[in-house]
Scaffold this motif. Structure first.
Motif, PDB file in Angstrom:
ATOM      1  N   THR A  19       0.794  -1.200   0.013  1.00 51.83           N
ATOM      2  CA  THR A  19       0.142  -0.084   0.181  1.00 51.83           C
ATOM      3  C   THR A  19       0.797   1.131  -0.066  1.00 51.83           C
ATOM      4  N   THR A  20       1.841   1.190  -0.301  1.00 48.25           N
ATOM      5  CA  THR A  20       2.724   2.281  -0.336  1.00 48.25           C
ATOM      6  C   THR A  20       2.737   2.989  -2.124  1.00 48.25           C
ATOM      7  N   VAL A  21       2.880   4.404  -2.133  1.00 54.80           N
ATOM      8  CA  VAL A  21       2.766   4.928  -3.374  1.00 54.80           C
ATOM      9  C   VAL A  21       4.243   4.470  -4.013  1.00 54.80           C
ATOM     10  N   SER A  22       4.183   4.187  -5.134  1.00 53.74           N
ATOM     11  CA  SER A  22       5.528   3.814  -5.844  1.00 53.74           C
ATOM     12  C   SER A  22       6.269   5.098  -6.088  1.00 53.74           C
ATOM     13  N   PRO A  23       7.554   4.974  -6.027  1.00 55.03           N
ATOM     14  CA  PRO A  23       8.599   5.815  -6.374  1.00 55.03           C
ATOM     15  C   PRO A  23       8.549   6.909  -7.743  1.00 55.03           C
ATOM     16  N   GLU A  60      -3.898   7.094   2.330  1.00 56.95           N
ATOM     17  CA  GLU A  60      -4.409   5.834   2.234  1.00 56.95           C
ATOM     18  C   GLU A  60      -5.261   6.022   0.886  1.00 56.95           C
ATOM     19  N   GLU A  61      -5.944   6.971   0.645  1.00 53.18           N
ATOM     20  CA  GLU A  61      -6.634   7.143  -0.769  1.00 53.18           C
ATOM     21  C   GLU A  61      -5.900   6.788  -1.874  1.00 53.18           C
ATOM     22  N   LEU A  62      -4.578   7.361  -1.874  1.00 55.23           N
ATOM     23  CA  LEU A  62      -3.517   7.257  -2.881  1.00 55.23           C
ATOM     24  C   LEU A  62      -2.926   5.786  -3.056  1.00 55.23           C
ATOM     25  N   GLN A  63      -2.621   5.316  -1.698  1.00 56.32           N
ATOM     26  CA  GLN A  63      -1.761   4.270  -1.851  1.00 56.32           C
ATOM     27  C   GLN A  63      -2.951   2.845  -2.173  1.00 56.32           C
ATOM     28  N   LEU A  64      -4.205   2.933  -2.298  1.00 55.84           N
ATOM     29  CA  LEU A  64      -5.155   2.012  -2.738  1.00 55.84           C
ATOM     30  C   LEU A  64      -5.216   2.209  -4.173  1.00 55.84           C
ATOM     31  N   VAL A  65      -4.713   3.018  -4.849  1.00 56.20           N
ATOM     32  CA  VAL A  65      -5.223   3.458  -6.185  1.00 56.20           C
ATOM     33  C   VAL A  65      -4.047   2.521  -6.888  1.00 56.20           C
TER      34      VAL A  65
END
Length: 337
Positions: A19-23, A60-65
């Protein structure tokens, strides 16, 4: 009495998605923040905008995208809370060798008669012009405007229908407005952050064909009327050259430029702001407020009814007066329903 059953409790093995946002996406957000800091026209808003993007990048909103399109939509929605002219979008790269490249707004306007979809003379000698965009001013669009204005050059009043007009180039507003004033008139100004300069938009000294300097002008609006379409309505209203009828408009007074962030991501950043010479402000967020308020659906009938009620007071032939009175009665019934 509670009974406990002896046995083995099996807990299924569950894998959790990362659930981490990619680099790569974090880099896009970082680059976007830098460009907004350098270019966005309302510099005092920048700290709040940049903070919101920082918070969003670990949300979390962006992590789940997962998809790029959904990622862009989340960013776009966040930016539009600050300025409706902000945009952030993603489109898959076109396959090499295909002829299915997307059509730009300007290309569509060029292909579709510079946005003019209907021009007619209504009962009572009232001109009606419906168009959905403000094209760039060039030889083709100038000729099209001349043809449109020639169609209504002998009308007793003209209604411009901007209810589905999303805007475009301010010079088209300048060109059309030039048909409506006898003398050179200051319509609007735009401040550009990148240069710190202000460009003034005045009516052109000459136009192709006949001017309509004494003809009553009515403009129909809705909440979809936006950007350059609002400029046209706001400028003419502030100069008391037109009556605006319909709904409060969308509220976008900041021209934007598009920046390519690579891999299909494109951002629109507002880098200028309109400054009206009469009001000393603009319609950002508040929209253009109509002189006669109605729903989008009733705007045409209300404007047309108002036009005819004024025209019938003039000295007319029996046939002309009879035509107007019959139409007024018909419109009055429609407005009562």
């Amino acid at each position: 009495m509670l009974k406990f059953l002896a046995g083995v409790l099996f807990i299924p093995y569950v894998t959790f998605a990362d659930t981490t946002v990619s680099p790569d996406r974090l880099e896009i957000i970082s680059n976007l923040k830098q460009e907004i800091a350098k270019q966005y026209v309302l510099e005092d808003k920048n700290p709040a905008i940049l903070d919101s993007l920082k918070i969003l990048s670990s949300s979390e909103e962006l992590q789940l995208v997962s998809g790029d399109k959904e990622f862009a939509e989340v960013i776009d929605s966040n930016l539009k809370k600050f300025d409706k002219h902000f945009s952030f979008s993603w489109k898959a790269n076109e396959k090499t060798g295909t002829n299915q490249s997307s059509e730009s707004y300007w290309e569509k306007l060029e292909r579709k008669n510079s946005g003019f979809s209907k021009v007619e003379i209504l009962a009572g000698n009232v001109g009606y012009i419906d168009f959905w965009g403000f094209d760039k001013v060039n030889s083709n669009s100038t000729e099209r405007v001349a043809n449109v204005m020639a169609m209504v050059s002998d009308a007793s009043a003209v209604i411009f229908d901007l209810r589905n007009n999303g805007g475009g180039h301010p010079e088209m507003s300048q060109l059309i407005s030039s048909y409506l004033f006898k003398n050179r008139t200051h319509l609007n100004s735009i401040y550009w952050r990148y240069s710190g300069e202000v460009d003034e938009f005045w009516t052109f000294r000459k136009v192709k064909g006949k001017k309509l300097v004494d003809v009553p002008i009515y403009i129909l609006t809705s909440n979809k009327t936006f950007s350059a379409a609002e400029d046209f309505a706001y400028s003419l209203q502030s100069l008391k050259r037109a009556v605006v009828v319909g709904e409060v408009t969308g509220g976008g007074a900041h021209p934007m430029r598009f920046l390519d962030f690579g891999n299909g991501f494109v951002a629109g950043i507002p880098y200028g702001k309109a400054i009206n010479p009469v009001t000393k402000t603009n319609w950002e967020w508040v929209g253009v407020k109509p002189d006669l308020i109605s729903s989008k659906e009733d705007a045409f009938n209300l404007a047309y009814f108002t036009v005819l009620e004024n025209l019938v007071k003039a000295e007319l032939s029996f046939a002309a007066k009879n035509e107007i009175e019959n139409k007024v009665e018909e419109l009055a019934m429609a407005l009562r329903d």
